[in-house]
Write a protein that holds these residues in place. Structure first.
Motif, PDB file in Angstrom:
ATOM      1  N   GLN A   1      42.809  77.377  52.758  1.00  0.00           N
ATOM      2  CA  GLN A   1      43.352  77.044  51.445  1.00  0.00           C
ATOM      3  C   GLN A   1      44.134  78.188  50.815  1.00  0.00           C
ATOM      4  OE1 GLN A   1      39.927  75.820  49.213  1.00  0.00           O
ATOM      5  NE2 GLN A   1      40.334  73.657  49.621  1.00  0.00           N
ATOM      6  N   ILE A   2      43.751  79.441  51.103  1.00  0.00           N
ATOM      7  CA  ILE A   2      44.397  80.584  50.438  1.00  0.00           C
ATOM      8  C   ILE A   2      45.258  81.427  51.371  1.00  0.00           C
ATOM      9  CG2 ILE A   2      42.743  80.772  48.568  1.00  0.00           C
ATOM     10  CD1 ILE A   2      41.268  82.892  50.109  1.00  0.00           C
ATOM     11  N   SER A   3      45.398  81.026  52.611  1.00  0.00           N
ATOM     12  CA  SER A   3      46.245  81.661  53.636  1.00  0.00           C
ATOM     13  C   SER A   3      46.016  83.169  53.790  1.00  0.00           C
ATOM     14  CB  SER A   3      47.716  81.360  53.399  1.00  0.00           C
ATOM     15  OG  SER A   3      48.288  82.199  52.437  1.00  0.00           O
ATOM     16  N   HIS A   4      44.827  83.547  54.202  1.00  0.00           N
ATOM     17  CA  HIS A   4      44.506  84.922  54.570  1.00  0.00           C
ATOM     18  C   HIS A   4      44.596  85.063  56.088  1.00  0.00           C
ATOM     19  CE1 HIS A   4      43.402  85.885  50.591  1.00  0.00           C
ATOM     20  NE2 HIS A   4      42.354  86.642  50.823  1.00  0.00           N
ATOM     21  N   ASN A   5      44.683  86.296  56.563  1.00  0.00           N
ATOM     22  CA  ASN A   5      44.642  86.547  57.999  1.00  0.00           C
ATOM     23  C   ASN A   5      43.201  86.572  58.483  1.00  0.00           C
ATOM     24  OD1 ASN A   5      47.429  86.858  58.164  1.00  0.00           O
ATOM     25  ND2 ASN A   5      47.290  89.033  57.698  1.00  0.00           N
ATOM     26  N   ILE A   6      43.004  86.147  59.735  1.00  0.00           N
ATOM     27  CA  ILE A   6      41.677  86.153  60.338  1.00  0.00           C
ATOM     28  C   ILE A   6      41.723  87.055  61.560  1.00  0.00           C
ATOM     29  CG2 ILE A   6      39.934  84.772  61.515  1.00  0.00           C
ATOM     30  CD1 ILE A   6      40.909  82.365  59.944  1.00  0.00           C
ATOM     31  N   ILE A   7      40.750  87.956  61.678  1.00  0.00           N
ATOM     32  CA  ILE A   7      40.601  88.779  62.875  1.00  0.00           C
ATOM     33  C   ILE A   7      39.392  88.250  63.612  1.00  0.00           C
ATOM     34  CG2 ILE A   7      40.145  91.082  63.779  1.00  0.00           C
ATOM     35  CD1 ILE A   7      41.483  92.165  61.223  1.00  0.00           C
ATOM     36  N   PHE A   8      39.607  87.850  64.848  1.00  0.00           N
ATOM     37  CA  PHE A   8      38.548  87.213  65.634  1.00  0.00           C
ATOM     38  C   PHE A   8      38.286  88.032  66.889  1.00  0.00           C
ATOM     39  CE2 PHE A   8      37.464  84.268  69.121  1.00  0.00           C
ATOM     40  CZ  PHE A   8      36.237  83.833  68.660  1.00  0.00           C
ATOM     41  N   CYS A   9      37.033  88.359  67.152  1.00  0.00           N
ATOM     42  CA  CYS A   9      36.644  89.110  68.345  1.00  0.00           C
ATOM     43  C   CYS A   9      35.942  88.155  69.300  1.00  0.00           C
ATOM     44  CB  CYS A   9      35.722  90.254  67.956  1.00  0.00           C
ATOM     45  SG  CYS A   9      35.127  91.178  69.370  1.00  0.00           S
ATOM     46  N   ASN A  10      36.579  87.866  70.441  1.00  0.00           N
ATOM     47  CA  ASN A  10      36.000  86.968  71.432  1.00  0.00           C
ATOM     48  C   ASN A  10      35.329  87.810  72.512  1.00  0.00           C
ATOM     49  OD1 ASN A  10      35.310  84.990  73.214  1.00  0.00           O
ATOM     50  ND2 ASN A  10      37.378  84.218  73.520  1.00  0.00           N
ATOM     51  N   GLU A  11      34.032  88.022  72.364  1.00  0.00           N
ATOM     52  CA  GLU A  11      33.303  88.882  73.294  1.00  0.00           C
ATOM     53  C   GLU A  11      33.052  88.213  74.632  1.00  0.00           C
ATOM     54  OE1 GLU A  11      29.805  90.053  71.230  1.00  0.00           O
ATOM     55  OE2 GLU A  11      30.890  91.349  69.855  1.00  0.00           O
ATOM     56  N   SER A  12      33.215  86.912  74.723  1.00  0.00           N
ATOM     57  CA  SER A  12      32.943  86.213  75.986  1.00  0.00           C
ATOM     58  C   SER A  12      34.194  86.055  76.854  1.00  0.00           C
ATOM     59  CB  SER A  12      32.349  84.832  75.709  1.00  0.00           C
ATOM     60  OG  SER A  12      33.290  84.026  75.046  1.00  0.00           O
ATOM     61  N   LYS A  13      35.325  86.550  76.396  1.00  0.00           N
ATOM     62  CA  LYS A  13      36.559  86.433  77.164  1.00  0.00           C
ATOM     63  C   LYS A  13      36.418  87.243  78.453  1.00  0.00           C
ATOM     64  CE  LYS A  13      41.443  86.777  76.884  1.00  0.00           C
ATOM     65  NZ  LYS A  13      42.486  86.095  76.208  1.00  0.00           N
ATOM     66  N   LYS A  14      36.699  86.619  79.598  1.00  0.00           N
ATOM     67  CA  LYS A  14      36.435  87.255  80.882  1.00  0.00           C
ATOM     68  C   LYS A  14      37.660  87.815  81.591  1.00  0.00           C
ATOM     69  CE  LYS A  14      32.398  84.674  81.337  1.00  0.00           C
ATOM     70  NZ  LYS A  14      31.402  83.988  81.726  1.00  0.00           N
ATOM     71  N   ASP A  15      38.854  87.630  81.062  1.00  0.00           N
ATOM     72  CA  ASP A  15      40.059  88.094  81.743  1.00  0.00           C
ATOM     73  C   ASP A  15      40.604  89.418  81.218  1.00  0.00           C
ATOM     74  OD1 ASP A  15      40.957  87.201  79.330  1.00  0.00           O
ATOM     75  OD2 ASP A  15      42.640  86.059  80.119  1.00  0.00           O
ATOM     76  N   ILE A  16      39.749  90.222  80.648  1.00  0.00           N
ATOM     77  CA  ILE A  16      40.183  91.516  80.122  1.00  0.00           C
ATOM     78  C   ILE A  16      40.140  92.549  81.235  1.00  0.00           C
ATOM     79  CG2 ILE A  16      39.994  93.140  78.266  1.00  0.00           C
ATOM     80  CD1 ILE A  16      38.141  91.296  76.818  1.00  0.00           C
TER      81      ILE A  16
END
Length: 83
Positions: free
Chosen positions: A68-83
């Motif tokens: 509703q207020i258009s803020h940025n989101i920082i998301f940490c995906n710890e289960s991502k396996k292709d790093i």
């Protein structure tokens, strides 16, 4: 949680939104302790103002509010396996 609050405060974050999800290990959030961590980190980093610590919400509530207020989101995906 203490480390996250300290480092984000030292880096200059303006607002913090604690979120409780279905898969979180600790279901409680001690708001008073979090406020103490904010004050300590602000003193250490010589910050003049405290970040705003919002009330604890669920992930769905938070995403709805942010949309509703258009803020940025920082998301940490710890289960991502292709790093």
């Amino acid at each position: 949680m203490k480390w996250l609050i300290e480092k984000s405060t030292e880096l200059g974050v303006k607002e913090l939104y604690p979120i409780i999800t279905e898969r979180v290990n600790i279901k409680g959030f001690n708001y008073k302790k979090a406020q103490l961590y904010l004050r300590e980190a602000s003193k250490v980093s010589e910050r003049l103002n405290l970040p705003i610590l919002h009330e604890v919400r669920t992930l769905d509530q938070t995403l709805y509010k942010i949309n509703q207020i258009s803020h940025n989101i920082i998301f940490c995906n710890e289960s991502k396996k292709d790093i």
